[in-house]
Design a protein around this motif. Structure first.
Motif, short mmCIF file in Angstrom:
data_model
loop_
_atom_site.label_atom_id
_atom_site.label_comp_id
_atom_site.label_asym_id
_atom_site.label_seq_id
_atom_site.Cartn_x
_atom_site.Cartn_y
_atom_site.Cartn_z
N UNK A 77 1.49 -10.86 -10.49
CA UNK A 77 1.97 -9.80 -11.38
C UNK A 77 3.48 -9.59 -11.26
N UNK A 78 4.17 -10.54 -10.61
CA UNK A 78 5.62 -10.43 -10.47
C UNK A 78 6.35 -11.59 -11.12
N UNK A 79 5.88 -12.81 -10.89
CA UNK A 79 6.59 -14.00 -11.35
C UNK A 79 5.86 -14.61 -12.54
N UNK A 80 6.46 -14.68 -13.72
CA UNK A 80 5.76 -15.17 -14.91
C UNK A 80 5.25 -16.61 -14.81
N UNK A 81 5.95 -17.47 -14.06
CA UNK A 81 5.52 -18.87 -13.99
C UNK A 81 4.47 -19.11 -12.91
N UNK A 82 4.10 -18.06 -12.16
CA UNK A 82 3.10 -18.16 -11.10
C UNK A 82 1.79 -17.55 -11.60
N UNK A 83 0.68 -18.25 -11.36
CA UNK A 83 -0.62 -17.76 -11.81
C UNK A 83 -1.67 -17.95 -10.73
N UNK A 84 -2.44 -16.88 -10.46
CA UNK A 84 -3.51 -16.93 -9.48
C UNK A 84 -4.57 -15.91 -9.89
N UNK A 659 16.18 -2.30 -15.15
CA UNK A 659 15.21 -2.86 -16.09
C UNK A 659 15.26 -4.38 -16.04
N UNK A 660 14.09 -4.99 -16.05
CA UNK A 660 14.01 -6.45 -16.03
C UNK A 660 12.97 -6.91 -17.04
N UNK A 661 13.34 -7.87 -17.84
CA UNK A 661 12.42 -8.53 -18.75
C UNK A 661 12.40 -10.01 -18.38
N UNK A 662 11.23 -10.50 -18.01
CA UNK A 662 11.12 -11.90 -17.58
C UNK A 662 9.95 -12.55 -18.29
N UNK A 663 10.14 -13.76 -18.78
CA UNK A 663 9.09 -14.43 -19.52
C UNK A 663 9.04 -15.91 -19.22
N UNK A 699 -2.73 -21.95 -16.84
CA UNK A 699 -1.73 -20.90 -17.06
C UNK A 699 -1.74 -20.54 -18.54
N UNK A 700 -1.56 -19.27 -18.87
CA UNK A 700 -1.43 -18.91 -20.29
C UNK A 700 -0.16 -19.53 -20.87
N UNK A 701 -0.16 -19.78 -22.15
CA UNK A 701 1.01 -20.43 -22.77
C UNK A 701 2.26 -19.57 -22.60
N UNK A 702 2.09 -18.25 -22.69
CA UNK A 702 3.22 -17.35 -22.42
C UNK A 702 2.76 -16.24 -21.49
N UNK A 703 3.68 -15.77 -20.68
CA UNK A 703 3.43 -14.64 -19.80
C UNK A 703 4.75 -13.87 -19.71
N UNK A 704 4.69 -12.57 -19.98
CA UNK A 704 5.91 -11.75 -20.06
C UNK A 704 5.76 -10.53 -19.17
#
Length: 811
Positions: A77-84, A659-663, A699-704
């Protein structure tokens, strides 16, 4: 070189997380001149001027404001390119969450502990889970309380660090605080509310109760800057059951949900200067995790049930006991201005399985209801050195070189006989020559009863295999001008079980203006087949369509694999490319990085080949095997994507807003299925459309991620929104049996208050609006979902809303 002190919220709640151009804050307690960053062996290089993207996550800051208590979920729930994702009904994977970076395999990301290779888990993912046929490291064996920061290198780095670093490197840095005690008490609970029209039911309105207590103690050792830092942590988590409503659905699982678990950790980090030029360090770690997970339900009239023992059927419980050890030691010293690090890193991981509330139906009423099913273990020992030196060439040249020798050992521990055996009516073990009239049948259905412990068959064969490898590398960085640097690295490795490999990497960074810089890299990489992939073997009996079926998961070195033409496993190889830019005005920072990853010969587990196969069916008949699966280098993939990170901070009134927006956009394509010569034309058995869908859904195609934090005086508020893109899986009813999980957004909200400098309290909610994956209403009654539930473990998980409180104190 002084590092400018700047706080930034990035990819996490009230976190100090730093992308490439955000100035690096390593500690609130002190500023330091030199920080070694993952991806560089240059002591003068910091996170703000490396040529590849690196995220630095302050775990303490992030964890204090969220409801996450383990590293995998915190990064999910912190890094968009990481999935678990938490798993359910997936055997050992219920205790170890498979994790991926940039959608590649769980074993294609290298895990380091304070810069040294961390051992892998002995688990190989097989049934009902993502990453089938893959191994990987288990970050959840490291307690959050022992971690100072996590560095995520989002770039191929096998030429620098060796096998597995195809997707990137995650480097866990242990706490090195040298004074005082810090304690953390956490309590969380799921507040169940059914999604849909009462489609999901639970045992209780409040479940998944979680208690976590950690204590960290730091002390000085000697008078020359030595320290000892020690962490103990205990976590207890109850079940969170999310069944399909039995009044509406005839689901094959009556106990779907999060497993019950109990974890204990102890970690130590010690550094002691022995002389002015010699420093000794030691890192010790021990963790024990016990999980209780429900397998698929056996109904009262099931062939695997004895109604006299379980009149209403039963739900087998898989008790998994994981013990994990880490013991790293080393010496740092100087020789002729070379900084030398000589070290030995030892690690081991062991699984033991106990299956309760089950039965071996071929023993009838005489069957035990609890079985020791055996287990597996992995040992790894790495001895090496690294030397680095600065040279006054142009604006500075750094040269590093080193060598490593690694020994690995993999074991399968045999279970008790009744956990895997099938018996006839006389109590003798069934073999290929057993008279069929002697087989035990279900009088209600007339079908043959299956043998072994229901829910998880025990291991019937012992395995004891080992290997070693030697590596040598060189890693150089040259600052050509004050604005332009280049880096070249190369690594040679030789494995005694498959041969040698050479890999290289080139990267560069050019500062166009004081605010804007370009960076890029190109590299080759590899991943050696794990010992588990080479030597894992499991044989069990099952019934399909009323027929007794003997299924052999054949090890890669087995006679059966050789006879059907499965080649010996070889290394996976990769080509990585990345390019991007960084922009920093102080209040606003932006990083954009595109990447391309081509992987050849990825190792997967094939589908089931049967006796009906026109190419190898007769071989299976001759070996008295009905169906067989194999580990093989079956797949080539191509992945492309882009990471975007925007961060802004502003003083508003007496407070400060960050504020941080990461995708992340990630697209993987399976470009080729590699079959053996005997099995050409059978690509859809080798790797079925269903299995391909699971791989592509890693991994989902996009995660923001959007994170907003406002701090004023002693009060702070944090809100985090994470959007998971659509996931599409395929059921058991053919390639057109699509199961679509629509995009979902989760919201986490927390409020914190500092009563004193040493006491603070955080209250909050995780998944505030109770989001669940899309309900698969038409699939669940047919048993057509992978996990047997009304949804699969995808996106944000399936436990729903959680409320939590976290109390922090120190003295």
């Amino acid at each position: 070189m002084k590092i400018k002190y700047l706080s930034a919220a990035f990819l996490g709640a009230t976190s100090m997380l730093y992308s490439q151009e955000i100035n690096d804050t390593i500690s609130k307690e002190k500023k330091i001149d030199e920080v070694t960053i993952t991806g560089s062996r240059n002591k003068k290089r910091t996170v703000i001027d490396t040529p590849v993207p690196i995220d630095v996550i302050d775990i303490k800051q992030v964890s204090q404001a969220t409801g996450q208590i383990d590293v995998n979920q915190l990064l999910q729930f912190s890094a968009p390119s990481f999935n678990s994702n938490k798993q359910s009904g997936s055997d050992g994977a219920d205790a170890v969450d498979p994790a991926t970076l940039r959608g590649l395999g769980p074993d294609q990301t290298l895990l380091l502990l304070n810069g040294k290779r961390y051992h892998q888990s002995s688990l190989i993912n097989l049934f009902g889970t993502k990453g089938r046929g893959n191994t990987g490291s288990d970050m959840n064996t490291i307690p959050i309380g022992a971690i100072k920061r996590v560095e995520v290198l989002r770039d191929g780095a096998a030429a620098q660090y060796g096998s597995d670093a195809i997707a990137g490197v995650i480097n866990v840095i242990l706490n090195d605080r040298d004074k005082g005690f810090e304690g953390n008490a956490f309590y969380g609970m799921n507040l169940f509310k059914s999604p849909g029209n009462k489609d999901v039911v639970s045992d209780r309105k409040i479940d998944g109760n979680t208690f976590d207590f950690s204590g960290n103690f730091g002390t000085k050792i000697g008078s020359k800057g030595g320290f000892g830092n020690f962490t103990a942590e205990f976590i207890n988590k109850e079940y969170a059951i999310r069944n399909a409503n039995p009044e509406k659905y005839d689901a094959p699982r009556q106990r779907f949900g999060d497993a019950k678990s109990q974890n204990f950790y102890f970690f130590g980090n010690i550094e002691v200067p022995l002389t002015d030029n010699l420093k000794f360090y030691s890192r010790q770690g021990f963790s024990q995790r016990k999980t209780d997970a429900y397998a698929w339900t056996r109904s009262a009239d099931a062939d695997g049930n004895i109604p006299e023992v379980y009149p209403n059927g039963f739900n087998p419980v898989q008790n998994t006991n994981i013990t994990d050890f880490t013991f790293d030691n080393g010496l740092k010293f100087k020789i002729a201005d070379w900084d030398v690090d000589f070290y030995n890193a030892f690690g081991s991981n062991r699984f033991n399985y106990q299956i309760d509330n089950t039965i071996n139906a071929t023993l009838g009423m005489n069957s035990p209801t609890s079985f020791s099913a055996g287990g597996h273990s992995l040992l790894q020992n790495t001895t090496g050195f690294n030397a680095a030196k600065q040279f006054n060439i142009l604006e500075g040249l750094n040269v590093a070189f080193g060598s490593e020798f690694r020994y690995e050992k993999f074991n399968i521990i045999k279970g008790e006989e009744a956990s895997y055996a099938m018996y006839d009516i006389n109590g003798n073990i069934v073999t290929a020559n057993t008279d069929q009239s002697l087989l035990v049948t279900n009088p209600l259905s007339g079908e043959i009863r299956p043998g072994g412990s229901q829910g998880f068959p025990g291991y019937s064969q012992e395995v004891n295999k080992s290997r070693n490898n030697f590596a040598a590398y060189i890693d150089t960085e040259l600052d050509i001008t004050k604005n332009w640097m280049i880096s070249i690295a190369g690594r040679f490795e030789n494995y005694n079980d498959f041969g040698s490999t050479i890999n290289g990497k080139f990267s560069t960074r050019y500062k166009i203006t004081p605010q804007l810089a370009f960076r890029g890299s190109v590299s080759t990489g590899f991943r050696a087949p794990s010992l588990a992939q080479k030597y894992y073997s499991l044989q069990f009996t099952n019934f399909q369509g009323g027929n007794l079926v003997t299924i052999q998961l054949a090890s890669n070195d087995s006679d059966l694999a050789k006879e059907v033409g499965i080649p010996q496993l070889k290394q996976e190889t990769s080509v990585n490319g990345s390019a991007g830019f960084t922009f920093n005005t102080g209040k606003f920072t932006a990083t954009v990085d595109g990447y391309y990853i081509k992987v050849k010969d990825r190792i997967v587990l094939t589908g089931n080949f049967s006796q009906d196969d026109d190419a190898i069916g007769q071989i299976l008949i001759d070996n008295h095997i009905d169906q067989a699966q194999f580990f093989t280098n079956a797949m080539d993939t191509r992945t492309k994507g882009i990471d975007v990170i925007l961060s802004y901070n502003e003083n508003i009134g007496k407070g400060k807003l960050t504020a941080t927006l990461a995708g992340n956009y990630n697209e993987m394509e399976i470009t080729k299925v590699n079959t053996s010569e005997k099995l050409k034309g059978k690509e859809d058995v080798y790797l079925s459309p269903r299995e391909r869908a699971f791989i592509l859904a890693s991994a989902p195609k996009t995660k923001i991620n959007l994170n907003l934090n406002y701090k004023i005086n002693k009060f702070n508020a944090n809100i985090q929104l994470v959007r998971f893109d659509k996931i599409t899986l395929i059921g058991y009813n053919g390639p057109d049996d699509y199961q679509t999980y629509n995009p979902k957004v989760t919201t986490d909200l927390s409020f914190g208050y500092e009563f004193t400098k040493n006491i603070s309290l955080t209250l909050g909610s995780k998944n505030l609006f109770n989001r669940y994956p899309t309900l698969q209403k038409s699939a669940v009654s047919d048993g057509n979902t992978e996990s047997g539930g009304i949804f699969d473990p995808v996106q944000m998980g399936f436990a729903g809303r959680q409320a939590f409180a976290r109390f922090n104190f120190r003295f």
